[in-house]
Scaffold this motif. Structure first.
Motif, mmCIF file in Angstrom:
data_model
loop_
_atom_site.group_PDB
_atom_site.id
_atom_site.type_symbol
_atom_site.label_atom_id
_atom_site.label_comp_id
_atom_site.label_asym_id
_atom_site.label_seq_id
_atom_site.Cartn_x
_atom_site.Cartn_y
_atom_site.Cartn_z
ATOM 1 N N ALA A 1 52.245 77.710 66.701
ATOM 2 C CA ALA A 1 52.367 79.334 68.200
ATOM 3 C C ALA A 1 53.991 79.467 68.288
ATOM 4 O O ALA A 1 54.226 80.890 68.487
ATOM 5 C CB ALA A 1 51.466 78.865 69.458
ATOM 6 N N CYS A 2 55.191 78.481 68.612
ATOM 7 C CA CYS A 2 56.266 79.028 68.683
ATOM 8 C C CYS A 2 57.116 79.663 67.330
ATOM 9 O O CYS A 2 57.953 80.320 67.090
ATOM 10 C CB CYS A 2 57.108 77.935 68.763
ATOM 11 N N GLN B 1 44.814 83.928 65.201
ATOM 12 C CA GLN B 1 43.949 82.900 66.322
ATOM 13 C C GLN B 1 44.422 82.482 66.943
ATOM 14 O O GLN B 1 43.849 82.135 68.260
ATOM 15 C CB GLN B 1 43.380 82.323 64.974
ATOM 16 N N ILE B 2 45.487 82.390 66.946
ATOM 17 C CA ILE B 2 46.717 82.084 67.778
ATOM 18 C C ILE B 2 47.076 82.382 68.844
ATOM 19 O O ILE B 2 46.555 82.304 70.152
ATOM 20 C CB ILE B 2 47.616 81.109 67.432
ATOM 21 N N VAL B 3 46.706 83.388 69.116
ATOM 22 C CA VAL B 3 47.069 84.510 69.837
ATOM 23 C C VAL B 3 45.488 84.959 70.840
ATOM 24 O O VAL B 3 45.626 84.744 71.477
ATOM 25 C CB VAL B 3 47.996 86.069 69.583
ATOM 26 N N ARG B 4 44.769 85.208 69.971
ATOM 27 C CA ARG B 4 43.631 85.066 70.854
ATOM 28 C C ARG B 4 43.091 83.756 71.423
ATOM 29 O O ARG B 4 42.612 84.431 72.693
ATOM 30 C CB ARG B 4 42.340 85.160 69.621
ATOM 31 N N SER B 5 43.258 83.099 71.005
ATOM 32 C CA SER B 5 43.352 81.573 71.349
ATOM 33 C C SER B 5 44.435 81.351 73.132
ATOM 34 O O SER B 5 43.665 80.218 73.761
ATOM 35 C CB SER B 5 42.965 80.040 70.816
ATOM 36 N N GLY B 6 45.115 81.639 72.321
ATOM 37 C CA GLY B 6 45.886 81.380 73.881
ATOM 38 C C GLY B 6 47.092 79.851 73.575
ATOM 39 O O GLY B 6 47.491 79.217 73.889
ATOM 40 N N MET B 7 46.423 79.441 71.828
ATOM 41 C CA MET B 7 47.381 78.256 71.716
ATOM 42 C C MET B 7 48.177 78.298 71.874
ATOM 43 O O MET B 7 49.423 78.880 72.185
ATOM 44 C CB MET B 7 46.751 77.634 70.252
ATOM 45 N N MET B 8 48.767 76.631 71.427
ATOM 46 C CA MET B 8 50.381 76.508 72.392
ATOM 47 C C MET B 8 50.369 75.344 71.592
ATOM 48 O O MET B 8 49.742 74.266 70.442
ATOM 49 C CB MET B 8 50.783 75.911 73.780
ATOM 50 N N GLN C 1 48.171 83.467 62.774
ATOM 51 C CA GLN C 1 48.408 84.159 63.823
ATOM 52 C C GLN C 1 47.882 84.564 65.005
ATOM 53 O O GLN C 1 47.526 84.100 66.243
ATOM 54 C CB GLN C 1 49.672 84.910 63.500
#
Length: 136
Positions: A68-69, A102-109, A100
């Motif tokens: 995510a970062c 998938q990270i944006v869609r799920s709001g992963m951190m 990337q």
């Protein structure tokens, strides 16, 4: 006392059991993803599986995935002797883009830990991640 405990346990079991109505349709199975990121990762791993080498100049490290970062989630060693570099790098870029998204869609951190490129070296005829990998 045993009867009371038995009644209590049966009551709890009855409350947690979900009754199925024979007339109601079965829940639909989730639709499979058309091209799941794990499919691409499996293909990348298959293409880089043969790490045969005779010197360090034939070994490379491939950044894969995304966190995510920013930056890759891992590195894979591969041999230029046995790997189509252009194909494997294109697949790695596609996998990175999918991760990337998938990270944006799920709001992963993530922990925002920087993962430096460990490089790759030829050890006993096989490409392996370099000394930086041991620090992980």
């Amino acid at each position: 006392m045993n009867k009371l405990l038995l009644i209590l346990l049966l009551g709890c079991a009855a409350c947690t059991t979900q009754a199925q109505d024979p007339q109601s349709p079965a829940p639909a199975a989730p639709a499979p993803a058309s091209k799941a990121p794990s499919d691409l990762l499996a293909k990348i791993r298959a293409l880089t599986a043969d790490t045969t080498c005779s010197d360090n100049g034939q070994c490379r490290s491939l950044p894969v995935g995304a966190v995510a970062c920013g930056g890759p989630s891992d590195y894979l060693p591969y041999s230029t002797l046995r790997t189509n570099e252009k194909e494997v790098r294109e697949l790695a870029e596609r996998y990175k883009a999918e991760r990337q998204a998938q990270i944006v869609r799920s709001g992963m951190m993530s922990t925002c830990r920087h993962l430096p490129d460990p490089g790759a070296v030829c050890v006993a005829g096989s490409c392996q991640l370099g000394a930086g990998a041991a620090a992980r």
